[in-house]
Design a protein around this motif. Structure first.
Motif, short mmCIF file in Angstrom:
data_model
loop_
_atom_site.label_atom_id
_atom_site.label_comp_id
_atom_site.label_asym_id
_atom_site.label_seq_id
_atom_site.Cartn_x
_atom_site.Cartn_y
_atom_site.Cartn_z
N SER A 1 0.25 -4.31 -15.37
CA SER A 1 1.69 -4.52 -15.26
C SER A 1 2.15 -4.28 -13.89
O SER A 1 3.37 -4.95 -13.41
CB SER A 1 2.33 -3.53 -16.06
OG SER A 1 3.71 -3.65 -16.04
N VAL A 2 1.64 -3.13 -13.18
CA VAL A 2 1.98 -3.08 -11.82
C VAL A 2 0.61 -3.01 -11.04
O VAL A 2 -0.46 -2.05 -11.39
CB VAL A 2 2.94 -1.87 -11.71
CG1 VAL A 2 2.95 -1.66 -10.21
CG2 VAL A 2 3.98 -1.95 -12.46
N ALA B 1 0.89 -1.15 -0.04
CA ALA B 1 0.03 -0.16 0.10
C ALA B 1 0.82 1.20 -0.10
O ALA B 1 0.55 2.36 -0.47
CB ALA B 1 -1.03 -0.15 1.13
N THR B 2 2.21 1.23 0.52
CA THR B 2 3.03 2.19 0.45
C THR B 2 3.88 2.40 -0.81
O THR B 2 4.77 3.13 -0.62
CB THR B 2 4.06 1.98 1.84
OG1 THR B 2 4.75 0.86 1.70
CG2 THR B 2 3.20 2.10 2.97
N TYR B 3 3.55 1.61 -1.95
CA TYR B 3 4.30 1.74 -2.99
C TYR B 3 5.70 0.94 -2.87
O TYR B 3 6.59 1.14 -3.97
CB TYR B 3 4.40 2.88 -3.33
CG TYR B 3 3.25 3.47 -4.30
CD1 TYR B 3 2.67 3.28 -5.36
CD2 TYR B 3 2.25 4.31 -3.46
CE1 TYR B 3 1.56 3.78 -5.88
CE2 TYR B 3 1.28 4.66 -3.69
CZ TYR B 3 0.70 4.32 -5.07
OH TYR B 3 -0.56 4.98 -5.69
N GLU B 4 5.83 0.13 -1.85
CA GLU B 4 6.98 -0.48 -1.68
C GLU B 4 6.97 -1.93 -2.35
O GLU B 4 5.88 -2.43 -2.29
CB GLU B 4 7.38 -0.96 -0.33
CG GLU B 4 8.33 -1.88 0.18
CD GLU B 4 8.51 -2.15 1.45
OE1 GLU B 4 9.57 -3.00 1.87
OE2 GLU B 4 7.52 -1.95 2.26
N PRO C 1 10.32 2.68 -12.13
CA PRO C 1 10.06 3.85 -11.03
C PRO C 1 9.92 3.21 -9.46
O PRO C 1 10.30 3.65 -8.56
CB PRO C 1 8.72 4.56 -11.34
CG PRO C 1 8.65 4.07 -12.79
CD PRO C 1 9.33 2.85 -12.92
N TYR C 2 9.30 1.80 -9.51
CA TYR C 2 9.02 1.15 -8.31
C TYR C 2 10.28 0.13 -7.80
O TYR C 2 10.36 -0.21 -6.64
CB TYR C 2 7.87 0.32 -8.50
CG TYR C 2 6.67 1.29 -9.08
CD1 TYR C 2 5.98 2.13 -8.26
CD2 TYR C 2 6.41 1.14 -10.23
CE1 TYR C 2 5.10 2.88 -8.56
CE2 TYR C 2 5.29 2.25 -10.82
CZ TYR C 2 4.80 2.84 -9.84
OH TYR C 2 3.50 3.68 -10.60
N VAL D 1 -4.88 -1.48 -9.83
CA VAL D 1 -4.12 -1.33 -11.10
C VAL D 1 -3.50 -0.03 -11.00
O VAL D 1 -4.07 1.29 -11.03
CB VAL D 1 -4.62 -1.46 -12.35
CG1 VAL D 1 -3.54 -1.36 -13.65
CG2 VAL D 1 -5.41 -2.76 -12.46
N VAL D 2 -1.94 -0.02 -10.96
CA VAL D 2 -1.41 1.20 -10.98
C VAL D 2 -0.80 1.59 -12.31
O VAL D 2 -0.87 2.67 -12.76
CB VAL D 2 0.02 1.09 -10.21
CG1 VAL D 2 1.04 2.11 -10.16
CG2 VAL D 2 -0.47 0.78 -8.59
#
Length: 169
Positions: free
Chosen positions: A54-55, A9-12, A162-163, A33-34
């Motif tokens: 994809s993410v 949830a924290t984009y980790e 980016p992730y 979906v991001v």
């Protein structure tokens, strides 16, 4: 099989999932979906359509237990040594124990290196001092959260960049 990057949830970054599992998480509203697939592919069912992700990102935070050491696996060791032989620098195919296990060496990060088959057979169960060899790299324990994502950093979808970033050494 198509892989999808799973973020907390924290984009980790947490891990990669098969496409089927990712779609199930999205449909159950446990994830969102991001980024959609760059090709614009769409999955269809009888009642709905969804873009191929994809993410994806979990809607709720998942606590990851702290590990003091990264687990020693063949793939992790090969990644650490960049698939290069620690003795000659050629392409590595095997794992070698610097101090052979037959002589009391342990199966730990500090004693294992990637090796080509030729060097591994030539060294056999001898110590480096006995044959006059030196290591091109000093074996050590890899550090950082990115080691949970072995294979993702270099082999993954460009949209993951980016992730999934390696911390500066």
């Amino acid at each position: 099989m198509r892989q999808v990057l799973l973020l907390n949830a924290t984009y980790e970054p947490l891990t990669t999932l098969p496409l089927r599992r990712a779609v199930c998480l999205v449909l159950r509203e446990k994830a969102e979906v991001v980024h959609s697939d760059a090709s614009g592919a769409i999955l269809h069912s009888a009642t709905m359509s969804i873009e191929v992700p994809s993410v994806i990102r979990l809607r709720r935070y998942v606590r990851i237990p702290f590990r003091t050491r990264v687990p020693l696996t063949r793939m992790a060791l090969m990644r650490r040594d960049n698939f290069r032989c620690a003795y000659c620098g050629h392409r590595a195919e095997t794992i070698d124990h610097v101090q052979p296990r037959s002589r009391g060496g342990k199966h730990v990060w500090e004693n294992c290196v990637a090796s080509c088959t030729t060097c591994n057979h030539r060294k056999a169960d001898r110590l480096l001092e006995e044959i006059g060899w030196t290591l091109k790299v000093t074996p050590g324990v890899p550090r950082g959260a990115h080691w949970r994502l072995i294979g993702v950093i270099n082999d993954g979808d460009p949209q993951w960049a980016p992730y999934v970033t390696e911390p500066a050494a």
